[in-house]
Design a protein around this motif. Structure first.
Motif, PDB file in Angstrom:
ATOM      1  N   VAL A  79       0.842  -1.198   0.000  1.00  0.00           N
ATOM      2  CA  VAL A  79       0.000   0.000   0.000  1.00  0.00           C
ATOM      3  C   VAL A  79       0.877   1.247   0.000  1.00  0.00           C
ATOM      4  O   VAL A  79       0.640   2.201  -0.755  1.00  0.00           O
ATOM      5  CB  VAL A  79      -0.952  -0.005   1.214  1.00  0.00           C
ATOM      6  CG1 VAL A  79      -1.633   1.358   1.373  1.00  0.00           C
ATOM      7  CG2 VAL A  79      -2.014  -1.093   1.063  1.00  0.00           C
ATOM      8  N   GLY A 131       2.331   1.929  -3.292  1.00  0.00           N
ATOM      9  CA  GLY A 131       1.405   2.358  -4.322  1.00  0.00           C
ATOM     10  C   GLY A 131       0.952   1.278  -5.270  1.00  0.00           C
ATOM     11  O   GLY A 131       0.285   1.569  -6.268  1.00  0.00           O
ATOM     12  N   GLU A 132       1.283   0.019  -4.965  1.00  0.00           N
ATOM     13  CA  GLU A 132       0.849  -1.075  -5.836  1.00  0.00           C
ATOM     14  C   GLU A 132       0.695  -2.356  -5.021  1.00  0.00           C
ATOM     15  O   GLU A 132       1.666  -2.853  -4.446  1.00  0.00           O
ATOM     16  CB  GLU A 132       1.853  -1.306  -6.962  1.00  0.00           C
ATOM     17  CG  GLU A 132       1.422  -2.398  -7.934  1.00  0.00           C
ATOM     18  CD  GLU A 132       2.379  -2.557  -9.104  1.00  0.00           C
ATOM     19  OE1 GLU A 132       2.390  -1.649  -9.968  1.00  0.00           O
ATOM     20  OE2 GLU A 132       3.124  -3.567  -9.141  1.00  0.00           O
ATOM     21  N   GLY A 180      -7.176   3.904  -1.317  1.00  0.00           N
ATOM     22  CA  GLY A 180      -6.580   5.008  -2.054  1.00  0.00           C
ATOM     23  C   GLY A 180      -7.378   6.291  -1.893  1.00  0.00           C
ATOM     24  O   GLY A 180      -6.806   7.378  -1.687  1.00  0.00           O
ATOM     25  N   ARG A 214      -4.374   9.047  -2.250  1.00  0.00           N
ATOM     26  CA  ARG A 214      -3.237   8.641  -3.076  1.00  0.00           C
ATOM     27  C   ARG A 214      -3.702   7.664  -4.131  1.00  0.00           C
ATOM     28  O   ARG A 214      -4.709   6.983  -3.965  1.00  0.00           O
ATOM     29  CB  ARG A 214      -2.158   7.963  -2.214  1.00  0.00           C
ATOM     30  CG  ARG A 214      -1.540   8.836  -1.157  1.00  0.00           C
ATOM     31  CD  ARG A 214      -0.616   8.018  -0.267  1.00  0.00           C
ATOM     32  NE  ARG A 214       0.246   7.165  -1.061  1.00  0.00           N
ATOM     33  CZ  ARG A 214       0.553   5.891  -0.744  1.00  0.00           C
ATOM     34  NH1 ARG A 214       0.026   5.338   0.332  1.00  0.00           N
ATOM     35  NH2 ARG A 214       1.357   5.191  -1.506  1.00  0.00           N
ATOM     36  N   GLU A 215      -2.909   7.572  -5.204  1.00  0.00           N
ATOM     37  CA  GLU A 215      -3.154   6.555  -6.223  1.00  0.00           C
ATOM     38  C   GLU A 215      -2.513   5.248  -5.774  1.00  0.00           C
ATOM     39  O   GLU A 215      -1.304   5.194  -5.563  1.00  0.00           O
ATOM     40  CB  GLU A 215      -2.571   6.992  -7.577  1.00  0.00           C
ATOM     41  CG  GLU A 215      -3.332   8.117  -8.255  1.00  0.00           C
ATOM     42  CD  GLU A 215      -4.710   7.664  -8.725  1.00  0.00           C
ATOM     43  OE1 GLU A 215      -4.857   6.472  -9.079  1.00  0.00           O
ATOM     44  OE2 GLU A 215      -5.626   8.508  -8.729  1.00  0.00           O
ATOM     45  N   ILE A 216      -3.327   4.216  -5.620  1.00  0.00           N
ATOM     46  CA  ILE A 216      -2.818   2.896  -5.259  1.00  0.00           C
ATOM     47  C   ILE A 216      -3.398   1.900  -6.251  1.00  0.00           C
ATOM     48  O   ILE A 216      -4.616   1.765  -6.369  1.00  0.00           O
ATOM     49  CB  ILE A 216      -3.195   2.501  -3.816  1.00  0.00           C
ATOM     50  CG1 ILE A 216      -2.734   3.569  -2.826  1.00  0.00           C
ATOM     51  CG2 ILE A 216      -2.595   1.140  -3.450  1.00  0.00           C
ATOM     52  CD1 ILE A 216      -3.223   3.342  -1.408  1.00  0.00           C
ATOM     53  N   TRP A 219      -0.675   5.278   6.337  1.00  0.00           N
ATOM     54  CA  TRP A 219      -0.574   5.067   4.881  1.00  0.00           C
ATOM     55  C   TRP A 219       0.108   6.229   4.168  1.00  0.00           C
ATOM     56  O   TRP A 219       0.120   6.274   2.949  1.00  0.00           O
ATOM     57  CB  TRP A 219      -1.964   4.824   4.289  1.00  0.00           C
ATOM     58  CG  TRP A 219      -2.522   3.487   4.576  1.00  0.00           C
ATOM     59  CD1 TRP A 219      -1.843   2.323   4.732  1.00  0.00           C
ATOM     60  CD2 TRP A 219      -3.911   3.164   4.741  1.00  0.00           C
ATOM     61  NE1 TRP A 219      -2.712   1.280   5.003  1.00  0.00           N
ATOM     62  CE2 TRP A 219      -3.977   1.775   5.004  1.00  0.00           C
ATOM     63  CE3 TRP A 219      -5.089   3.907   4.694  1.00  0.00           C
ATOM     64  CZ2 TRP A 219      -5.198   1.118   5.210  1.00  0.00           C
ATOM     65  CZ3 TRP A 219      -6.297   3.266   4.900  1.00  0.00           C
ATOM     66  CH2 TRP A 219      -6.347   1.882   5.148  1.00  0.00           C
ATOM     67  N   ASN A 220       0.652   7.166   4.917  1.00  0.00           N
ATOM     68  CA  ASN A 220       1.380   8.265   4.282  1.00  0.00           C
ATOM     69  C   ASN A 220       2.689   7.736   3.725  1.00  0.00           C
ATOM     70  O   ASN A 220       3.482   7.126   4.448  1.00  0.00           O
ATOM     71  CB  ASN A 220       1.662   9.387   5.282  1.00  0.00           C
ATOM     72  CG  ASN A 220       0.393  10.082   5.717  1.00  0.00           C
ATOM     73  OD1 ASN A 220      -0.657   9.949   5.099  1.00  0.00           O
ATOM     74  ND2 ASN A 220       0.494  10.829   6.805  1.00  0.00           N
ATOM     75  N   ALA A 221       2.946   7.997   2.473  1.00  0.00           N
ATOM     76  CA  ALA A 221       4.164   7.474   1.837  1.00  0.00           C
ATOM     77  C   ALA A 221       5.387   8.135   2.465  1.00  0.00           C
ATOM     78  O   ALA A 221       5.364   9.308   2.803  1.00  0.00           O
ATOM     79  CB  ALA A 221       4.119   7.751   0.340  1.00  0.00           C
TER      80      ALA A 221
END
Length: 282
Positions: free
Chosen positions: A145, A148-149, A203, A208-210, A280-282
């Motif tokens: 997650v 992003g994929e 997402g 975000r884009e996941i 979930w913050n990158a």
């Protein structure tokens, strides 16, 4: 939880196996909030507990009245039935009265372990769980997650993801109040989502884009091996996706409502609150 401490009728020492895990630590927190004495069952606790070392079991079971039994890595794993049988025998010998078993939906091997518990002579309750929502935030799916994929051998088969907090609430209810002995509670969320839909909800909540990418079970198993995941755990995860995630568990069940008198938490609520925590913050 629907019950106050004043309503609790069972305050005997309760052993929580897997007390640092997703459901176990929540069970511990809820029991402690109700002033129920708790003993953690984990390798890092004192005294320590190890499923692979039966000499650690008697000290942990001493003076215990109730047990929350969560087996690692899962009741579908090889050797689980034998370990559960040996443990319940030890629990009977130690004077334990009640066991609440965390089981899995649609897993024949898990249901064999349920049979062991039913035949143990202990008062018992089974909490038969759907796929944990928290696997996306507290387990092996967190890193995908964040990257992003999410790549899994799962596609259009829906799953009614269950919040681990609901599992803990049902377990604590069965551990502390009468009326749940001999019950099998199938606990799920209120609706079923595909993994594609679940990742999309995460997402949106995280802003975000996941992406979700479907792969074959063989490719997934190979990828897990390359990541260094223990062979036992990798094999179990591949088994779940290849065999259990075939639609047999797609229909939501009413276990949470039967046990607690309320509806289960929705996946969208889990995603919103988890995103707000920042995990979930990158």
């Amino acid at each position: 939880m629907t019950n106050s401490a004043a309503n609790i009728i069972e305050k005997g020492l309760t052993l929580v196996l897997g007390g640092t895990g997703k459901t176990g630590r929540r069970v511990v927190e809820r029991l402690e909030a109700l002033d129920v004495p708790v003993r953690m069952g984990s390798r890092s606790a004192s005294p320590p507990f190890d499923w692979e070392d039966e000499t650690t079991w008697p000290p942990v079971l001493r003076d215990v009245e109730n047990v929350y039994l969560s087996y690692y890595p899962d009741l579908a794993a090889p050797g689980a039935r034998e370990a559960v049988r040996a443990f319940t025998d030890a629990a009977v010998d130690a004077g334990v009265r009640r066991v609440v078993l965390l089981s899995g939906r649609g897993e024949p091997e898990a249901q064999e372990c349920e049979r062991v518990v039913r035949e143990s002579g202990l008062a018992w309750t089974v909490v038969r769980s759907a796929w944990f929502a928290q696997n996306f935030s507290e387990d092996y799916l967190l890193h995908p997650v964040l990257a992003g994929e999410v790549t899994l051998p799962a596609g259009d088969v829906p799953e009614p993801f269950i919040d681990a907090g609901d599992i803990a609430d049902v377990a604590v209810e069965a551990l502390t109040r009468d009326g749940h002995d001999g019950e099998v509670y199938e606990v799920t969320g209120p609706r079923a989502l595909t993994f594609t839909e679940a990742v999309a909800e995460i997402g949106r909540a995280a802003g975000r884009e996941i992406a979700f990418v479907q792969v074959s079970a063989d490719d997934y198993a190979a990828a897990l091996g390359e990541q260094g995941l223990p062979e036992e755990l990798a094999g179990f995860l591949t088994y779940l996706f290849a065999n259990v995630l075939d639609g047999r568990n797609a229909r939501p069940a009413d276990g949470v409502r039967r046990a607690l008198g309320r509806e289960p938490r929705d996946f969208a609520d889990y995603a919103r609150d988890t995103a707000a925590s920042g995990i979930w913050n990158a």
